[in-house]
Motif scaffolding. Structure first.
Motif, short mmCIF file in Angstrom:
data_model
loop_
_atom_site.label_atom_id
_atom_site.label_comp_id
_atom_site.label_asym_id
_atom_site.label_seq_id
_atom_site.Cartn_x
_atom_site.Cartn_y
_atom_site.Cartn_z
N GLU A 287 0.84 -1.20 0.00
CA GLU A 287 0.00 0.00 0.00
C GLU A 287 0.88 1.25 0.00
OE1 GLU A 287 -2.74 -0.13 3.22
OE2 GLU A 287 -3.56 -2.08 2.65
N PRO A 288 0.73 2.12 -0.99
CA PRO A 288 -0.16 1.98 -2.16
C PRO A 288 0.44 1.02 -3.18
CG PRO A 288 1.11 3.98 -2.37
CD PRO A 288 1.46 3.41 -1.01
N PHE A 289 -0.41 0.28 -3.87
CA PHE A 289 0.06 -0.71 -4.83
C PHE A 289 0.60 -0.04 -6.10
CE2 PHE A 289 -0.38 -4.19 -7.95
CZ PHE A 289 0.26 -5.21 -7.25
N LEU A 290 0.03 1.11 -6.45
CA LEU A 290 0.47 1.85 -7.65
C LEU A 290 0.86 3.27 -7.26
CD1 LEU A 290 -2.23 0.69 -10.27
CD2 LEU A 290 0.09 -0.20 -9.97
N PRO A 291 1.97 3.44 -6.57
CA PRO A 291 2.35 4.77 -6.10
C PRO A 291 2.67 5.74 -7.23
CG PRO A 291 4.15 3.23 -5.79
CD PRO A 291 2.95 2.41 -6.18
N TYR A 292 3.02 5.23 -8.40
CA TYR A 292 3.32 6.08 -9.55
C TYR A 292 2.16 6.15 -10.53
CZ TYR A 292 8.08 5.55 -7.78
OH TYR A 292 9.19 5.56 -6.99
N GLY A 293 1.01 5.64 -10.12
CA GLY A 293 -0.16 5.66 -10.97
C GLY A 293 -0.14 4.53 -11.99
N ALA A 294 -1.21 4.47 -12.79
CA ALA A 294 -1.32 3.40 -13.78
C ALA A 294 -0.20 3.47 -14.81
CB ALA A 294 -2.68 3.48 -14.47
N GLN A 295 0.27 4.69 -15.10
CA GLN A 295 1.34 4.82 -16.09
C GLN A 295 2.64 4.18 -15.60
OE1 GLN A 295 -0.07 7.30 -14.47
NE2 GLN A 295 1.41 8.87 -13.84
N GLY A 296 2.74 4.01 -14.28
CA GLY A 296 3.93 3.36 -13.74
C GLY A 296 4.06 1.91 -14.19
N ILE A 297 2.90 1.26 -14.43
CA ILE A 297 2.93 -0.13 -14.89
C ILE A 297 3.60 -0.21 -16.26
CG2 ILE A 297 1.54 -2.13 -15.55
CD1 ILE A 297 -0.53 -1.23 -13.52
N SER A 298 3.19 0.68 -17.17
CA SER A 298 3.78 0.65 -18.52
C SER A 298 5.24 1.09 -18.49
CB SER A 298 2.97 1.52 -19.47
OG SER A 298 2.89 2.84 -19.00
N ALA A 299 5.55 2.08 -17.64
CA ALA A 299 6.95 2.50 -17.52
C ALA A 299 7.81 1.36 -16.99
CB ALA A 299 7.04 3.72 -16.60
N GLY A 300 7.28 0.64 -16.01
CA GLY A 300 8.02 -0.51 -15.48
C GLY A 300 8.17 -1.61 -16.52
#
Length: 366
Positions: free
Chosen positions: A181-194
């Protein structure tokens, strides 16, 4: 000269039967080759960097997203491999579907991919002089024969899978959901950046396709090796990333050894040391399989006259393309030993990007 002349698939298959390489790889060997080339830097290094800087605990979803992208490329490769089971991977596939000019471009992009990726892995393994030593040691092993190479790879893959299993045994009981928590601290765009960062971790499955002329039953075994290894690695990446971010705060994982570091934090120094050894084994197998794939791409280019045909010779005793193997390893050792690692790492993805794109388009064209 017709720049878009194509090689007949039947002629390619016939040529593969006369290559002089020994067919001694089973589907099991090919799956392990794929795991050997994929599980390494990604799982032992990129998980922590991706979590700390790009996606937080959502790095596990980044691995899923990257695996989906690679799965589509893997399906295209599997389709090709069953039709055109020859050494050369996307280079040979492009020659059969889109013609000589694009095949030439793809072939040299693949050489770029393998050379800079090998150099990056070698430099990351140990630094300057040791990087040269480990590369040339693996060169000797590769010249000695495919069977010996596969045996060493199998042993090292078993070691790193055992190390990953040990990590799960020690870490899972210490998972604290609060760390997610938080699972997406960088927001949804963090998933694609990762995903863009960890994509590098998956590209080694291409090396399985380069072994077509040494597979016992390439029409059947190559698709199993490509998709099987990709599936196993995707599952392992997802769960390692999920557990890793569950035992320590993601912000603490910006370290070259995040898995070993996390075990030290939760009180397992011996387990941490074992994982560090496993990481060395993992990185070594990646380098071994990528050097193997690089030599097979050179072999295919040489056989087709894209580079001087004389360096395509097969060793009379070991039945391996020894000249291109030695030349490729020397090139990698020079780059790894003397070029800055950040410079060679930046070039690693462009060859893969073009190969995957053209391979996918070529399947549709066929």
């Amino acid at each position: 000269m017709d720049l878009f002349r194509k090689k007949d698939i039947g002629a390619l298959r016939s040529m593969a039967q006369k290559s002089g390489l020994t067919r001694n790889l089973s589907a099991f060997d090919l799956v392990f080759l794929g795991i050997g080339s994929v599980i390494g830097t990604g799982i032992f290094v990129l998980t922590g960097i991706g979590a700390a800087l790009y996606a937080g605990p959502g790095i596990s979803l980044s691995f899923v997203l990257a695996s989906i992208a690679c799965a589509f490329a893997g399906l295209a490769y599997a389709e090709y491999a069953s039709m055109v089971p020859v050494a050369g991977s996307a280079y040979a596939y492009t020659y059969a579907s889109l013609g000589e000019f694009l095949a030439f471009i793809v072939g040299w992009n693949l050489i770029l991919e393998y050379t800079v990726t090998c150099s990056t892995v070698a430099a990351g393994w140990s630094g300057n002089v040791p990087a040269i030593v480990i590369t040339m040691f693996l060169c000797i092993l590769l010249v000695r024969g495919t069977k010996e190479t596969v045996m060493v790879n199998r042993i090292l893959v078993f070691v790193k899978l055992a190390v990953i299993a040990l990590f799960f045994i020690l870490a899972v009981p210490n998972v604290d959901p609060m760390n997610w928590e938080p699972f997406l601290p960088y927001g949804a765009q963090g998933i694609s950046a990762g995903a863009a960062i960890v994509f590098f971790a998956y590209i080694g499955f291409d090396a399985v396709a380069t072994s077509a002329e040494e597979a016992k039953n390439p029409d059947r075994d190559l698709p199993i090796g490509i998709l099987g290894s990709l599936g196993v690695c995707a599952v392992l990446y997802f769960f390692v990333a999920l557990v890793l971010t569950g035992i320590v705060p993601y912000s603490d994982l910006n370290t070259p050894e995040p898995v070993a570091y996390a075990l030290r934090v939760i009180g397992y120094p011996i387990g941490s040391a074992i994982v560090a050894v496993g990481a060395i084994c993992g990185i070594t197998t990646v380098l071994l399989v990528l050097l193997y794939g690089q030599a097979r791409i050179f072999f295919a280019l040489s056989r087709d006259g894209m580079i001087p045909a004389g360096i395509c010779k097969i060793h009379k005793l070991y039945r391996t393309p020894y000249l291109v193997t030695i030349g490729g390893c020397i090139l990698v050792s020079i780059i790894a030993g003397f070029a800055p690692i950040h410079l060679i790492a930046e070039m690693a993805n462009i060859g893969t990007l073009s190969a995957f794109f053209i391979a996918g388009f070529g399947v549709l064209y066929l």
